[in-house]
Design an enzyme around this catalytic site. Structure first.
Site, mmCIF file in Angstrom:
data_model
loop_
_atom_site.group_PDB
_atom_site.id
_atom_site.type_symbol
_atom_site.label_atom_id
_atom_site.label_comp_id
_atom_site.label_asym_id
_atom_site.label_seq_id
_atom_site.Cartn_x
_atom_site.Cartn_y
_atom_site.Cartn_z
ATOM 1 N N ASN A 95 -25.410 42.239 91.868
ATOM 2 C CA ASN A 95 -25.903 41.277 90.886
ATOM 3 C C ASN A 95 -24.983 41.306 89.668
ATOM 4 O OD1 ASN A 95 -26.705 43.444 89.170
ATOM 5 N ND2 ASN A 95 -28.741 43.521 90.115
ATOM 6 N N GLU A 140 -24.586 44.726 87.868
ATOM 7 C CA GLU A 140 -23.817 45.685 88.673
ATOM 8 C C GLU A 140 -22.335 45.319 88.681
ATOM 9 O OE1 GLU A 140 -27.584 46.550 91.706
ATOM 10 O OE2 GLU A 140 -26.089 45.017 92.166
ATOM 11 N N ASP A 185 -33.364 41.430 97.893
ATOM 12 C CA ASP A 185 -33.601 41.736 99.307
ATOM 13 C C ASP A 185 -33.637 40.456 100.138
ATOM 14 O OD1 ASP A 185 -33.859 44.396 98.591
ATOM 15 O OD2 ASP A 185 -36.040 44.322 98.482
#
Length: 479
Positions: free
Chosen positions: A201, A204, A271
């Site tokens: 993301n 990150e 996820d």
């Protein structure tokens, strides 16, 4: 792109390896503050469990119809037994859970009032796996690779992924010709050399590269920095409300705008994206098409409470490939519910005429939807509503009332019924939770015996005072 592209996702066979955990939700109502400390007192109402972490990636794949091998590590404890029970409810899931008696099963317990989270308590350890446990994890994965089309490494930073373990997994996948999708947490990109797709993301990616991800250009520059320094096929950064950016080697960047919709809960959206990308790669879809599908899936997921899954029909509707089809009857209802049962979802039911939909209806329906995974609304036909409400009702015909209900984001299925009570429909639906308004206090709720017999329960939903269809119609007539 046509609807058959979404149907192809069911042909995927995917391995998910990573930090498997149990999501526990303890629900209740808050009516007072504790006299012992300035904290709310929760009156316990219910508790439910869901697959979490890497297991939520697997759950998303299963909803698409894919076959999944899930490899993870649990403790040797009661939460591990609960995870095993949940996994056993999925027909297409091969759960290879390795018990490590030296660590607890990771559990995230959320205390909720409605879907307002009051507190989260984590029970976990994050120390690296012992060598025998890591060997068992790699062996279980390698054994499944010849029958798989893609491998997902889902890192929640709970100790499963050490650099040596990652290296062995990626090397085995490359030898088997299986593309690897990485959903990273903290380990630097170089450890995942050889992966087909690296999906951080924005936070990150900024941490990995030291670059600001505040524009399309900034996102592309950060992705290219990784592509230029690490043997990774493509980098996809998820940017929240700004959408997604894909950079492949020797190809122009692709920027996909986020779907415009209300954000209910962002937990689990990553996820959903990872699962969708893996299924798309497994069925050999081009990456630009894959990220458009994943972007739509993430947009749907954030509109649902808690870690959520996305159904193929929802994807088709979000991508404009199919019109809404949430008003069903007969065998179609039974088939839809059977599919939800196969996924281990909690199904709720409520009913009414819903002649003029008002704020009170919206409040009650949303409160019910927050307590289940799927909400079915039974709606009286015109003849049934006339018998119940009088010869001048309903004001709006069944088709209009059903279409308005089906358009609500918290209603998953609308089912018309022609009887004076929904007893026959409830017997057919067999809901886990039957909802009625709190004005039914001390009254017998139709269908309660059916629900209680299968281990379900009846919940009375608080009503929003001051709202009534009959009163509204009366005011309109007087004016």
């Amino acid at each position: 792109m046509d609807a058959s592209v979404i149907d192809r996702l069911a042909q995927a066979s995917v391995i998910v390896v990573g930090d498997v955990l149990l999501d526990r939700f303890i629900e209740g109502t808050v009516g007072r503050v504790s006299p012992e400390a300035p904290v709310p007192v929760v009156d316990h109402a219910s508790e439910r469990h869901r697959l979490g972490g890497a297991a939520n990636v697997a759950a998303n794949l299963l909803v698409y119809g894919a076959r999944v091998t899930m490899v993870g590590v649990t403790g040797d404890d009661a939460p591990a037994r609960e995870l095993e029970r949940l996994c056993a409810s999925f027909n297409r899931l091969d759960a290879r859970l390795i018990a490590d008696p030296d660590r607890p099963t990771t559990v995230k317990t959320r205390f909720l009032s409605g879907w307002q989270q009051l507190l989260r308590v984590d029970n976990e350890t994050t120390h690296p796996l012992s060598e025998p446990i890591a060997d068992a994890l790699v062996a279980a994965t390698t054994d499944a690779l010849p029958r798989s089309d893609a491998l997902v490494l889902s890192d929640y930073d709970k100790g499963v992924f050490e650099r040596s373990t990652i290296r062995r997994l990626i090397d085995a996948a490359r030898e088997a010709g299986v593309p690897v999708v990485v959903d990273p947490k903290k380990i630097e990109p170089a450890a995942f050399s050889g992966a087909a797709l690296f999906k951080p993301n924005a936070l990150e990616l900024a941490r990995f590269t030291g670059l600001a991800i505040d524009s399309d250009a900034g996102a592309e520059a950060a992705c290219r920095q990784i592509i230029d320094t690490v043997d990774i096929g493509a980098v996809l950064v998820t940017r929240g409300a700004s959408g997604m950016t894909l950079v492949e080697r020797q190809s122009p960047a692709v920027h996909v705008r986020a779907e415009t919709r209300r954000v209910f809960d962002v937990s689990g959206a990553g996820d959903t994206a990872a699962a969708t990308l893996a299924a798309a790669l497994a069925t050999r879809l081009p990456l630009p098409d894959a990220i458009r599908i994943a972007n739509a899936a993430s947009g749907i997921a954030v509109g649902k409470p808690g870690p959520a899954t996305v159904e193929p029909r929802e994807l088709k509707q979000a991508l404009g490939l199919e019109t809404a089809a949430n008003v069903l009857s007969g065998k179609d209802v039974s088939d839809r519910i059977a599919a939800w049962r196969d996924q281990g979802l909690v199904v709720g039911f409520t009913n009414g005429c819903f002649d003029l939909l008002h704020r009170g209806h919206l409040y009650s329906l949303e409160q019910a939807a927050r307590r289940v995974d799927r909400l079915i609304v039974g709606v009286n036909t015109d003849a049934s509503a006339t018998r119940l409400k009088g010869p001048d009702r309903p004001v709006q015909d069944l088709e209009t009332r059903a279409a308005v209900l089906a358009a609500l984001r918290f209603v998953d299925l609308v089912v018309p019924f022609d009887t004076d009570t929904p007893a026959e429909l409830i017997d057919r639906v067999q809901p886990d939770i039957l909802f009625k308004g709190s004005d039914y206090q001390d009254k017998e709720v139709v269908g309660s015996s059916v629900v209680n017999a299968r281990g379900g329960r009846v919940e009375l939903i608080p009503l929003l005072p001051g709202y009534s269809t009959t009163d509204t119609i009366g005011r309109l007539r007087r004016s």
